[in-house]
Design an enzyme around this catalytic site. Structure first.
Site, PDB file in Angstrom:
ATOM      1  CG  ASP A 176      72.545  25.602  68.686  1.00  0.00           C
ATOM      2  OD1 ASP A 176      72.070  26.703  69.041  1.00  0.00           O
ATOM      3  OD2 ASP A 176      72.202  25.029  67.632  1.00  0.00           O
ATOM      4  N   GLY A 222      72.011  34.317  73.843  1.00  0.00           N
ATOM      5  CA  GLY A 222      72.855  35.482  74.037  1.00  0.00           C
ATOM      6  C   GLY A 222      72.060  36.769  73.978  1.00  0.00           C
ATOM      7  CB  CYS A 233      69.601  27.080  70.852  1.00  0.00           C
ATOM      8  SG  CYS A 233      68.328  26.118  70.005  1.00  0.00           S
ATOM      9  CG  ASP A 234      74.973  28.191  71.511  1.00  0.00           C
ATOM     10  OD1 ASP A 234      74.730  27.970  72.706  1.00  0.00           O
ATOM     11  OD2 ASP A 234      75.622  27.404  70.808  1.00  0.00           O
ATOM     12  CG  LEU A 235      73.736  32.825  67.258  1.00  0.00           C
ATOM     13  CD1 LEU A 235      73.466  32.787  65.761  1.00  0.00           C
ATOM     14  CD2 LEU A 235      74.912  33.739  67.560  1.00  0.00           C
TER      15      LEU A 235
END
Length: 409
Positions: A147, A184, A179-181
Site C-alpha cells: 500500500d 478490496g 489502496c488496499d481497502l
C-alpha cells in the site's frame, strides 16, 4: 430476510488486507467464505499487533486486531499448498466454489497448478479474481506491491499534506491502507458484476485487479483537474482546491470544519457570521471568485468564528443549512449520535472473548429487503478445517486425520 449472496461459495486464498477486505464484504453479504491458510502461522496479519484480543484471564491471544478487522464471517481451513495432497484439496474445493480470490505474486499459483486456467478448466463457471500490486501485465507485474508504495507511485501522497513553504510541508501517507481497502471494494464490485455476467452466459472469468490501477482510477477530480487545466495538483493542506470556504476554522475553544458547496450556502454563512455584505463582495460572489481570493476570505471567516465556541457553530450552522462538523478522533467518532443511530459498531460472537463477543465496525451497506448477518468473528487458525472438509468434500474423520498426518493440512 435472506442475505443477497446466500448459496454463493468463495474460496479465499488471499491474505493481508486487499483480498480479505473483499472477501469479508462477500461474507457479510451471505457468501460462504472458506479462508485457506498456511498451517504454519496462517494469515500474516494474525501477528500484526499489539493490540491482540485478550482471553478471560487477561492474556493476549494470537488474534490481532488488524487480522480481526478484515476476516469476519469466514471459515478458516489450513492447507499446505506445497503438498500434493494439499493442492488436490484446493482443486476439489474449487470444483464446488463460485468464486476464488487470491493475491499471490503473478504466476505464483499457476506454478502450483492452481492458477486461473487450471481451476477454471475444472469448473468453467468459476470466477477467479487475482489481486496484485501491479496487475498481470506490464513491466512491474512481477514486483510485490504494498500500500505505501502504491500511495507514492499513484500520486495520493503528492496531494496529501501541508503545502510547500509551510510548517510540516511534504508528502504524507494517508492514515489508512487506502489502496488496499479500495482495491478490496473494487474487487467486490467486479466479482458481483461477473456473477451477473455468469447468470446470462453460464461462463466464469478471470478478473485481474491491481492496486496501482485502482489508485489511479480513483484520482477522480484531481486527475480531471490535471487533464483539463493542465496544472499538476499540489498539496493544499486542509483546504479544498475547487471549493471555498471548505476547510477547518478556529473557534473560541477549538476548530470546526465549514464546507460550503454552493453560493446559497455561502450566503447563509455570511448571515450567520454577521457579515451578510460578503455575499455581494465581488471577490466572493461565486465559487471561482472565492477560490481566487480564498486567503482573504479565510481570514475574515476566522476572525468572526473565533468570537463564539465550537458548540455554537456546530449547532447553529447546520440548523441554518450550512454544512459544519467537528474534527473527531476515532473514539469520538464512535460516540457520535449519528454513528450510534446508524449501528456502525456491532458485537460479533468469538469463543475466546471473556464476554463471548468482540466489537466490530459494521458493514455500512443498508438493504431494505436483504440483511447483513454477523455470524462469527474472524476465525481462529484452522478452526473450521474438519467442518469444511467433512461438509463440503464429504471426507470422513479418518481421511482428514490422514491428511493432517502427511502435513497436507
Amino acid at each position: 430476510m435472506s442475505a443477497p449472496l446466500d448459496g454463493i461459495r468463495v474460496l479465499d486464498l488471499s491474505r493481508i488486507l486487499a483480498g480479505p477486505w473483499c472477501t469479508q464484504m462477500l461474507a457479510d453479504f451471505g457468501a460462504d467464505v472458506i479462508k485457506i491458510e498456511n498451517p504454519d502461522g496462517g494469515d500474516d496479519t494474525r501477528s500484526w499487533g499489539p493490540p491482540f484480543l485478550k482471553d478471560k484471564d487477561g492474556n493476549d491471544t494470537r488474534e490481532a486486531a488488524y487480522y480481526m478487522s478484515a476476516n469476519r464471517n469466514k471459515r478458516s481451513v489450513t492447507v499446505n499448498l506445497r503438498s500434493e495432497e494439499g493442492k488436490e484439496v484446493i482443486r476439489e474445493l474449487a470444483k464446488t466454489a463460485d468464486v476464488v480470490v487470491e493475491n499471490f505474486k503473478v504466476g505464483g499459483l499457476a506454478k502450483l497448478g492452481l492458477g486461473p486456467d487450471d481451476l477454471m478448466a475444472l469448473n468453467p463457471r468459476l470466477i477467479y479474481c487475482s489481486i496484485t500490486g501491479f496487475g498481470q501485465t506490464g513491466p512491474k507485474a512481477p514486483e510485490p506491491g504494498y500500500d505505501y508504495l502504491i500511495q507514492g507511485l499513484g500520486g495520493i501522497m503528492s496531494i496529501t499534506g501541508n503545502p510547500d513553504g509551510t510548517p510540516g510541508a511534504g508528502p504524507q501517507r494517508v492514515g489508512l491502507a487506502i489502496c488496499d481497502l479500495t482495491t478490496g471494494m473494487y474487487s467486490t464490485i467486479a466479482i458481483l458484476a461477473a456473477l451477473q455476467h455468469r447468470e446470462r452466459t453460464g461462463r466464469g472469468q478471470h478478473i485481474d485487479m491491481a492496486l496501482l490501477d485502482v489508485h489511479v482510477g480513483w484520482l477522480a477530480n484531481q486527475a480531471m483537474n490535471y487533464f483539463i487545466g493542465g496544472k499538476v495538483p499540489e498539496r493544499t493542506g486542509a483546504w479544498h482546491p475547487n471549493l471555498s470556504p471548505y476547510q477547518p476554522f478556529p473557534c473560541a475553544d477549538g476548530e470546526v470544519i465549514v464546507a460550503c458547496g454552493n453560493d446559497r450556502q455561502f450566503k447563509i454563512l455570511t448571515r450567520e457570521l454577521g457579515v451578510p455584505e460578503l455575499a455581494d463582495d465581488p471577490r466572493f460572489v461565486t465559487v471561482p471568485d472565492r477560490n481566487a481570493n480564498r486567503e482573504a476570505l479565510a481570514e475574515i471567516i476566522s476572525d468572526r468564528m473565533r468570537l463564539k465556541p465550537r458548540e455554537h457553530w456546530l449547532t447553529r450552522l447546520p440548523e441554518a443549512g450550512v454544512p459544519c462538523s467537528g474534527l473527531n478522533t476515532i473514539d469520538k467518532t464512535f460516540e457520535e449520535p449519528q454513528v450510534i443511530a446508524r449501528g456502525m459498531k456491532v458485537e460479533v460472537p468469538h469463543p475466546l472473548s471473556p464476554t463471548g463477543t468482540v466489537p466490530n465496525v459494521a458493514n455500512p451497506i443498508k438493504f431494505s429487503d436483504s440483511k447483513i448477518a454477523y455470524r462469527r468473528a474472524a476465525p481462529m487458525l484452522g478452526e473450521h478445517t474438519d467442518e469444511v472438509l467433512s461438509e463440503v468434500l464429504g471426507l470422513d474423520a479418518a481421511r482428514i486425520a490422514a491428511l493432517k498426518e502427511t502435513g497436507a493440512l
